[in-house]
Enzyme design. Structure first.
Site, PDB file in Angstrom:
ATOM      1  N   HIS A 503      45.931 -57.281  24.212  1.00 53.38           N
ATOM      2  CA  HIS A 503      46.950 -57.775  24.997  1.00 53.38           C
ATOM      3  C   HIS A 503      48.151 -58.154  24.050  1.00 53.38           C
ATOM      4  O   HIS A 503      48.364 -59.434  23.799  1.00 53.38           O
ATOM      5  CB  HIS A 503      46.516 -59.167  25.742  1.00 53.38           C
ATOM      6  CG  HIS A 503      45.313 -58.784  26.635  1.00 53.38           C
ATOM      7  ND1 HIS A 503      44.463 -59.810  27.139  1.00 53.38           N
ATOM      8  CD2 HIS A 503      44.904 -57.722  27.216  1.00 53.38           C
ATOM      9  CE1 HIS A 503      43.668 -58.997  27.955  1.00 53.38           C
ATOM     10  NE2 HIS A 503      43.867 -57.864  28.024  1.00 53.38           N
ATOM     11  N   ASN A 504      48.771 -57.332  23.120  1.00 53.40           N
ATOM     12  CA  ASN A 504      50.054 -57.296  22.440  1.00 53.40           C
ATOM     13  C   ASN A 504      51.046 -57.504  23.341  1.00 53.40           C
ATOM     14  O   ASN A 504      51.152 -57.107  24.421  1.00 53.40           O
ATOM     15  CB  ASN A 504      50.165 -56.370  21.664  1.00 53.40           C
ATOM     16  CG  ASN A 504      48.929 -56.106  20.832  1.00 53.40           C
ATOM     17  OD1 ASN A 504      48.656 -56.929  19.735  1.00 53.40           O
ATOM     18  ND2 ASN A 504      47.941 -55.228  20.952  1.00 53.40           N
TER      19      ASN A 504
END
Length: 573
Positions: A503-504
């Protein structure tokens, strides 16, 4: 010398969720679209009877080849960044469908608080609540404005969820299209324990279909079989919503979509305030092509969206020393420490069966759902029990104090193989002035271009959040009555290994002010009105949730804006 090709109305870079949604909406409206995907083509048949943990989960069959292109990482500006050469903290997908193929299917709308985080925090607590260097900002759109686009994504994907309105999250205009997933004994235990403590548990909204479903575009898909091969795998049943079984077939059926796989875009061409097209390389022949286009849409993963803009000198690169510039600004990740494990002597659980989005959550401590006056952090985390399926190579849980190898370790591993449950938070991550993305001055990719560089570490905000959430997780686990339990509320420095989440976010963030954002709320660049940059790169911070729901909603919003732009031109906001 590059071969110049005939001009197209729209070119999309990256054919994952964002690119697929936009291609579907534009082609249904009669627009000719070219989709460029640097990986290979994929279809559901590729995964028939391929429950191969070693190939997909350990050897990363669906992921980007790090020997050709990777990222470099450092905690601080004073350090030299080094390249990621084997997968650890996150997994970058490649190929048709992108990360939408190997996701779990966990689907959460961001909270109303997220979209107005600066305003709502200051209104309730004052400006002093925001530490120096934390660069939170409003998104330039409200939850209510974005809600119809969430609804569009859910009907397309057939999201499964509870029909009653959850008081802890944003209000919905319609119920979920399909009922929630099955409740397992472990999920029921979490539900009963958290309710007893006064919390508000609800079944995780799921892109793994709970029942057969036909969406508004006529796409019919089968129900989930709970085989547990979701994360890092393609779904052999088509039960997990992904771009290849939902939006891309719709676009292809119109006859208005052409997809070129093995086509790696290396530059966005532009003149003045307009893009004129892209340059791409055929990854098989290494031939270079110039593809002119009226509209350019970047819809690839966070790092590639940022990298292409920086390589193309499109938009102003962020400077952490001055705080000026927008491309690379507000990189954020996810905070996942503070889980509580429970070990049971008197019962067993079938934890090797499951689904990627089979689980239950409370949001009583997410967003601003509780009073933060007496804690040293803002935002929070959802606390969940998920039963995604424990595959045998990667999972070997034993109680604290067990030897890490040898006879006793093996004995405990076998004993607790079906007797272990875990409750844990997924925490929000705030942006800071000194967390950013830029081009690495040393390391190059296979084309001789700079790798993207990450400068990032956990902050006191994150450590305080984890300490608080660890206590809440342990409280719920104790109420679930394990024989033994343990948790850890300490958060050390961020390291790019081991795996944590994919989850960048950030780097091409949205907002209402061109001095602090790269795109408006239609994902249209301030600096080039025929360029739209779509994906989690637009998030000014990361919430306590998985990002795909919000990526999908913003993609539908962007598609609407692109159609308007094609009719009238000019800035949309």
């Amino acid at each position: 010398m590059a071969t110049k090709l005939p001009k197209v109305p729209v070119v999309i870079v990256g054919m994952g969720w964002a690119g697929g949604v936009i291609a579907s909406e534009l082609t249904k409206a009669g627009i000719k679209v070219l989709g460029l995907e640097r990986g290979k083509s994929r279809k559901t048949e590729d995964y028939f009877m391929v429950h191969d943990e070693l190939r997909y989960a350990q050897r990363y069959e669906l992921m980007q080849d790090l020997s050709k292109e990777t990222v470099t990482f450092r905690n601080q500006q004073s350090q030299r960044a080094l390249p990621l050469r084997s997968y650890g903290s996150f997994l970058m997908g490649e190929g048709l469908g992108g990360a939408g193929i190997h996701w779990n299917g966990q689907y959460f709308r961001f909270l109303p608080y997220d979209f107005e985080i600066y305003t709502k925090t200051v209104e309730r607590y004052g400006k002093k609540k925001i530490p120096d260097g934390m660069t939170i900002q409003d998104w330039g759109i409200t939850y209510d404005e974005l809600e119809p686009y969430f609804d569009n994504f859910e009907k397309m994907a057939g999201i499964s969820g509870e029909q009653e309105q959850n008081p802890m999250v944003g209000k919905r205009s319609n119920p979920f299209p399909t009922p929630p997933m099955k409740k397992t004994p472990a999920i029921t235990m979490f539900e009963e324990a958290s309710k007893k403590l006064g919390y508000h548990p609800y079944m995780m909204p799921s892109a793994n279909l709970s029942q057969a479903y036909t969406n508004p575009d006529g796409i019919a898909r089968a129900a989930c079989q709970y085989c547990a091969f979701c994360e890092r795998f393609g779904c052999e049943y088509g039960a997990k919503a992904d771009p290849v079984v939902t939006v891309i077939p719709v676009a292809e059926k119109t006859g208005n979509l052409e997809i070129r796989t093995n086509s790696n875009v290396t530059e966005i061409l532009h003149s003045g305030k307009k893009a004129t097209g892209v340059v791409y390389v055929d990854t098989v022949t290494r031939k270079e092509f110039i593809q002119p286009a009226d509209v350019v849409i970047l819809a690839s993963y966070v790092f590639n969206n940022v990298k292409l803009l920086l390589l193309s000198n499109l938009g102003t690169a962020y400077n952490p020393d001055t705080g000026q510039g927008v491309i690379g600004r507000n990189y954020a990740y996810q905070v996942n420490g503070g889980a509580a494990a429970g070990f049971y002597e008197d019962r067993e659980f079938n934890t090797y069966a499951g689904a990627g989005a089979l689980g239950i959550e409370i949001d009583d401590f997410n967003g601003d759902n509780f009073d933060h006056s007496d804690v040293n952090f803002i935002h929070g985390a959802g606390i969940r029990l998920s039963q995604t399926g424990l595959r045998p190579i990667a999972n070997n849980s034993v109680p604290e104090g067990t030897p890490s190898w040898g006879k006793e370790f093996k004995k405990a591993s076998l004993h607790y193989a079906y007797r272990t449950l875990s409750v844990g938070p997924q925490g929000a991550n705030m942006p800071w002035r000194h967390h950013y993305l830029d081009l690495d001055p040393t390391y190059k990719d296979t084309y001789g271009l700079p790798q993207i560089r990450i400068t990032y570490d956990f902050e006191d905000q994150d450590r305080e959040l984890v300490k608080f959430m660890a206590a809440k997780s342990a409280e719920i686990m104790q109420e679930m009555k394990p024989s033994k339990a343990g948790s850890n509320g300490e958060l050390g420095p961020y390291n790019i290994v081991p795996y944590q989440s994919t989850h960048n976010t950030g780097g091409v963030i949205m907002g209402s002010d061109p001095s602090t954002s790269a795109v408006n709320n239609y994902m249209q660049m301030w600096d080039a009105d025929n360029v739209f940059v779509v994906g989690a790169s637009a998030f000014p911070h990361n919430s306590g949730y998985n990002p795909t729901a919000t990526v999908g909603a913003l993609a539908y919003r962007a598609a609407e804006g692109i159609l308007t732009y094609l009719k009238q031109g000019g800035p949309l906001a």
